[in-house]
Design a protein around this motif. Structure first.
Motif, PDB file in Angstrom:
ATOM      1  N   GLN A 158      30.938  35.026  39.786  1.00 43.46           N
ATOM      2  CA  GLN A 158      32.225  35.264  40.431  1.00 43.46           C
ATOM      3  C   GLN A 158      32.317  36.694  40.952  1.00 43.46           C
ATOM      4  OE1 GLN A 158      34.231  33.529  36.751  1.00 43.46           O
ATOM      5  NE2 GLN A 158      35.720  33.036  38.364  1.00 43.46           N
ATOM      6  N   ASN A 159      32.703  36.834  42.220  1.00 44.80           N
ATOM      7  CA  ASN A 159      32.885  38.141  42.823  1.00 44.80           C
ATOM      8  C   ASN A 159      34.224  38.707  42.369  1.00 44.80           C
ATOM      9  OD1 ASN A 159      33.642  40.244  44.696  1.00 44.80           O
ATOM     10  ND2 ASN A 159      32.050  39.483  46.065  1.00 44.80           N
ATOM     11  N   VAL A 160      34.225  39.919  41.783  1.00 36.92           N
ATOM     12  CA  VAL A 160      35.459  40.534  41.282  1.00 36.92           C
ATOM     13  C   VAL A 160      35.906  41.724  42.132  1.00 36.92           C
ATOM     14  CG1 VAL A 160      35.163  39.720  38.905  1.00 36.92           C
ATOM     15  CG2 VAL A 160      34.171  41.913  39.594  1.00 36.92           C
ATOM     16  N   ASN A 161      35.317  41.898  43.308  1.00 32.58           N
ATOM     17  CA  ASN A 161      35.693  43.026  44.166  1.00 32.58           C
ATOM     18  C   ASN A 161      37.191  43.043  44.476  1.00 32.58           C
ATOM     19  OD1 ASN A 161      32.942  43.521  44.242  1.00 32.58           O
ATOM     20  ND2 ASN A 161      32.951  44.045  46.408  1.00 32.58           N
ATOM     21  N   GLY A 162      37.791  41.882  44.689  1.00 30.31           N
ATOM     22  CA  GLY A 162      39.209  41.818  45.013  1.00 30.31           C
ATOM     23  C   GLY A 162      40.123  42.260  43.888  1.00 30.31           C
ATOM     24  N   LEU A 163      39.596  42.340  42.662  1.00 26.80           N
ATOM     25  CA  LEU A 163      40.399  42.759  41.518  1.00 26.80           C
ATOM     26  C   LEU A 163      40.310  44.264  41.267  1.00 26.80           C
ATOM     27  CD1 LEU A 163      39.344  39.957  39.007  1.00 26.80           C
ATOM     28  CD2 LEU A 163      41.362  39.999  40.482  1.00 26.80           C
ATOM     29  N   LEU A 164      39.341  44.919  41.896  1.00 27.22           N
ATOM     30  CA  LEU A 164      39.028  46.313  41.576  1.00 27.22           C
ATOM     31  C   LEU A 164      39.228  47.236  42.764  1.00 27.22           C
ATOM     32  CD1 LEU A 164      35.678  45.530  39.758  1.00 27.22           C
ATOM     33  CD2 LEU A 164      37.781  46.277  38.640  1.00 27.22           C
ATOM     34  N   SER A 165      39.529  48.480  42.484  1.00 29.24           N
ATOM     35  CA  SER A 165      39.513  49.535  43.491  1.00 29.24           C
ATOM     36  C   SER A 165      38.074  50.033  43.564  1.00 29.24           C
ATOM     37  CB  SER A 165      40.445  50.674  43.061  1.00 29.24           C
ATOM     38  OG  SER A 165      40.146  51.854  43.766  1.00 29.24           O
ATOM     39  N   LEU A 166      37.416  49.826  44.695  1.00 28.03           N
ATOM     40  CA  LEU A 166      35.994  50.177  44.829  1.00 28.03           C
ATOM     41  C   LEU A 166      35.743  50.889  46.152  1.00 28.03           C
ATOM     42  CD1 LEU A 166      34.396  46.786  43.718  1.00 28.03           C
ATOM     43  CD2 LEU A 166      34.410  48.915  42.416  1.00 28.03           C
ATOM     44  N   PRO A 167      34.694  51.714  46.195  1.00 30.46           N
ATOM     45  CA  PRO A 167      34.297  52.261  47.492  1.00 30.46           C
ATOM     46  C   PRO A 167      33.620  51.165  48.324  1.00 30.46           C
ATOM     47  CG  PRO A 167      32.744  52.948  45.804  1.00 30.46           C
ATOM     48  CD  PRO A 167      33.853  52.203  45.106  1.00 30.46           C
TER      49      PRO A 167
END
Length: 189
Positions: free
Chosen positions: A145-154
């Motif tokens: 599962q991709n969790v990028n949408g849940l996190l503040s990331l560069p």
């Protein structure tokens, strides 16, 4: 004269190397956390300046791991700090109840001059999450599962988690087994 030429050549090579690094196209660095057994495994790729993985006690759970790496990014200079959690389906919890998280992730990062410095702490079955008041969560489904949408990331980083999900039939089978044992015991009496 030869010494001056040598110094000039060295300086020119250094400047050319710096410009070449600045002009490198950013690729997407990837982190895949796999929590399918007793120990978490991490697959890391495209960290141009290196990545390390260390198993350590962070959240006091079953297994915790810290990943630290640096990569080229398209992001402007800045920093970030965020949390995400995974909830096992069917336990009567919502994705915002941090006491129901079976896995948790804390990400911190800084960007300076197109170089991102990223630290990810990932824990399975965490014991203490009182500091995770602003976590965002999703239900585990057993897939990557991709969790990028849940996190503040560069920019130019992808983080995915695959966590084991208990078989939905397993609690039912255990319950039926216990009922069968109770019935057998009553018949004997």
């Amino acid at each position: 004269m030869q010494r001056k030429m040598s110094r000039l050549f060295a300086k020119t090579a250094l400047v050319a190397g710096l410009f070449a690094a600045a002009a490198m196209p950013a690729q997407s660095a990837n982190l895949n956390f796999n929590d399918l057994a007793d120990s978490i495994t991490v697959d890391a790729a495209d960290f141009e300046f290196g990545v390390t993985t260390t198993h350590m006690s962070i959240f006091g759970g079953e297994d915790d791991v810290r990943v630290h790496g640096q990569f080229i990014t398209n992001s402007a200079d800045g920093s970030g700090d965020s949390w995400a959690g995974l909830v096992e389906p069917g336990v009567g919890c919502s994705v915002t109840q941090t006491d129901c998280y079976s896995d948790v992730m804390h990400v911190t990062w800084t960007v300076s001059g197109r170089i991102a410095d990223l630290t990810v702490d990932f824990g399975s079955d965490p014991e203490a999450l009182g500091h995770c008041a602003v976590c965002k969560g999703i239900f585990e489904d057993g897939t990557l599962q991709n969790v990028n949408g849940l996190l503040s990331l560069p920019d130019n980083i992808t983080i995915q988690i695959q966590s084991d999900v208990p078989e939905p039939a397993m609690p039912a089978l255990i319950g039926l087994s216990l009922l069968g044992l109770a019935a057998a015991r009553r018949r004997r009496q």
